[in-house]
Enzyme design. Structure first.
Site, PDB file in Angstrom:
ATOM      1  N   GLU A  89      41.911  16.855  23.938  1.00  0.00           N
ATOM      2  CA  GLU A  89      42.160  17.066  25.366  1.00  0.00           C
ATOM      3  C   GLU A  89      41.994  18.531  25.751  1.00  0.00           C
ATOM      4  O   GLU A  89      41.730  18.836  26.918  1.00  0.00           O
ATOM      5  CB  GLU A  89      43.557  16.567  25.726  1.00  0.00           C
TER       6      GLU A  89
ATOM      7  N   TYR B 233      54.100  12.102  26.891  1.00  0.00           N
ATOM      8  CA  TYR B 233      55.080  11.083  26.545  1.00  0.00           C
ATOM      9  C   TYR B 233      56.440  11.562  27.053  1.00  0.00           C
ATOM     10  O   TYR B 233      56.865  12.679  26.729  1.00  0.00           O
ATOM     11  CB  TYR B 233      55.147  10.880  25.026  1.00  0.00           C
TER      12      TYR B 233
ATOM     13  N   ASP C 180      60.728   3.786  35.369  1.00  0.00           N
ATOM     14  CA  ASP C 180      59.360   4.072  34.942  1.00  0.00           C
ATOM     15  C   ASP C 180      58.354   3.918  36.069  1.00  0.00           C
ATOM     16  O   ASP C 180      58.674   3.521  37.186  1.00  0.00           O
ATOM     17  CB  ASP C 180      58.992   3.152  33.768  1.00  0.00           C
TER      18      ASP C 180
END
Length: 595
Positions: free
Chosen positions: A235, A173, A285
């Site tokens: 993960e 993030y 982004d």
């Protein structure tokens, strides 16, 4: 397998895939412009040894080509990821007693490394800074694009623990640096970190957070992978499976969380769910547009630990192609075998870079009965992050799913607009600026498979591209490919795009066209940029219409910016563009960089 980031950089240098830039460079815009040129040209990874005013070098472009991403993940090509998972999925004890169990033994080495290993001593804790010693401004955190609200960490591995179950999550993030000891934490609506924070709030607790930078590049990839929720599997397990050796984890110095022992940096701290959120953004982004400012939680840094002579890893995102396209392709290959278990008719799928993952999915399928293309699309929309898909194009199994534009052209040969196109509603990525509402909007299914009699059968169609196109004062630029017509216009009034489409479709040049794409005036009419712009700028339920051309129906997509008079009340973001002064400065210094 690479023990850490340094080992990976050394391996890249031996392969001729790493260049060192020894002259001083700025972490504000300059590194972005250099790295953007490199990744778009398929160039090497870069190590900036001197960053002005910062204490550490920057490594960027670690996944900058398909081949380099495969090398980072320890495979010869990305398709090998699918083969590894296919073999793993065959680990079934069955009902054959001892003989069946013995049959598993040759395959058990596949699970070597699956479980992380705890260690007491960690290289990432060679230097420990706490309290007033914490100063994020020492790190060469990049300000990537001119309108970014500040510097952003772009490759953070964010570690949290479910306050109720203790399940770990490792996610990526972005994090905007707010001051010396805090950042914003971009936990979007659908992310696991957000759920952990909401649980902490219900329990009246702070949520501890650790953020790792660097380590084996497999771990960085794993943080981006859309891992389905499996009890006891994080993960860290995925990374260990892919590298064939366990991820070594140490305990944080100020948080009760495991941190990768071989990382370059770890930021430790907490998020207080009772604290007011902070304004985060804008940020250039991966959509190629700026994400508008919004409210997100503040992450307080209580400690920074790092290696001696640590290297800061970074990436940039923006208009494709960028290196995140290759990480997305790695996930495609990795999750193809599980997808086939759920939807056996799926032969292959691909998320073209122009669709920035969620905007466009091609799926090839073995069709056996009428309506099966829709069944496959519905099934995919029900799977994890695939729920965000905006446009799904189905083709027969003998049609390659990439390159994306070629697949689309083939699909249009078997698509009768209106009959073989379907509009739906559903969840949309929160970064989608064109959706009718926040995280909610339309979807388009395009059935480009050969039609069975029950579906109306095949309709004769010969795709055409006309050399001479009609003159219309509002069509500033036009281009046709067999079956597709692209038009750029300057949007000035509501409904303008569809009015232009109606005029164009009355001309003879609409014969042989099944898809009309309308884009803003600053869109280059290459297949890649046109599709990128249109897919970003449509909510299909609002912006897709079937209109009549001179020889039959045409699917029209209005990919222009939307005006308030058209019912769009949210702000419309700007496209990401680098400052001309920065581009000129980089061009002038190119020889000095040694590139």
């Amino acid at each position: 397998m690479f023990r850490n980031l340094r080992a990976y950089l050394e391996a890249l240098e031996r392969r001729g895939e790493l260049r060192r830039v020894r002259v001083p460079v700025s972490s504000e815009l300059e590194i972005t412009e250099i790295a953007d040129r490199m990744v778009k040209g398929g160039g090497p990874a870069l190590l900036f040894e001197q960053v002005v005013g910062k204490d550490f070098p920057v490594a960027i472009g670690l996944f900058g080509t398909r081949e380099r991403t495969a090398f980072a993940l320890g495979v010869k090509d990305l398709d090998e990821l699918a083969r590894k998972v296919e073999v793993l999925l065959e680990l079934k004890p069955g009902t054959g007693g001892l003989s069946a169990l013995l049959g598993l033994l040759p395959k058990l080495p596949l699970l070597k490394g699956f479980f992380p290993r705890r260690v007491a001593k960690a290289p990432v804790q060679e230097v420990v800074l706490r309290g007033e010693e914490v100063d994020l401004s020492r790190l060469p955190v990049l300000k990537c694009w001119p309108q970014d609200a500040g510097p952003f960490l772009t490759l953070p591995l964010v570690i949290t623990k479910d306050p109720e179950t203790g399940e770990l999550n490792l996610g990526m993030y972005r994090m905007q640096v707010l001051d010396r000891r805090s950042t914003a934490m971009h936990w979007q609506l659908h992310k696991v970190g957000r759920r952990h924070l909401e649980k902490a709030k219900r329990l009246g607790k702070r949520l501890e957070v650790a953020v790792a930078l660097g380590g084996d590049p497999v771990l960085t990839y794993a943080a981006t992978a859309p891992l389905p929720p499996l009890p006891g599997v994080s993960e860290f397990h995925l990374a260990g499976f892919l590298r064939g050796a366990p991820i070594e984890l140490a305990r944080g110095v100020t948080v009760d969380l495991p941190v990768p022992a071989e990382a370059e940096f770890v930021l430790e701290g907490y998020v207080d769910p009772e604290e007011p959120p902070v304004v985060e953004g804008p940020f250039g982004d991966h959509t190629g547009f700026y994400t508008l400012p919004d409210l997100y939680p503040r992450f307080h840094v209580t400690a920074i630990t790092h290696r001696r002579r640590a290297v800061y890893p970074a990436t940039i995102v923006g208009m494709p192609p960028m290196e995140d396209a290759y990480l997305i392709e790695a996930s495609e290959r990795l999750f193809l075998p599980p997808l086939r278990l759920i939807l056996p008719e799926v032969a292959d799928y691909h998320m073209p870079p122009e669709g920035i993952a969620h905007n466009w999915v091609n799926v090839a399928m073995r069709k056996e009965y009428p309506g099966q293309a829709y069944k496959a699309a519905y099934g995919m929309l029900g799977l994890g992050q695939m729920m965000f898909a905006k446009v799904i194009v189905a083709v027969d199994a003998d049609v390659p799913v990439k390159p994306g534009f070629a697949t689309l052209l083939k699909a249009l040969e078997h698509t009768l607009p209106g009959r073989d196109t379907l509009l739906l509603r559903g969840p949309i990525d929160v970064l989608d600026h064109s959706a009718r509402a926040f995280a909610f909007g339309g979807k388009l299914l395009l059935d480009g498979t050969r039609k069975l009699p029950e579906e109306g059968g095949e309709v004769p169609f010969t795709p055409r591209a006309h050399a001479e196109l009609p003159g219309d004062p509002e069509a500033l630029a036009q281009r046709q490919w067999p079956g597709v017509w692209g038009v750029a216009l300057r949007k000035e009034r509501p409904g303008q795009a569809f009015c232009l489409a109606e005029r164009l479709l009355r001309t003879p040049q609409s014969e042989g066209i099944r898809l009309l794409l309308l884009a803003d005036h600053d869109t280059a009419l290459t297949p890649e940029e046109l599709l990128w712009a249109v897919l970003n700028n449509i909510d299909p339920e609002r912006d897709a219409r079937v209109m009549e051309g001179v020889a039959g129906p045409v699917l029209v997509l209005d990919g222009t910016r939307k005006l308030p008079e058209e019912g769009f009340q949210r702000g419309w973001p700007q496209r990401i563009l680098m400052d001309e002064e920065v581009k000129a400065r980089v061009a002038a210094r190119w020889e000095a960089y040694g590139l």
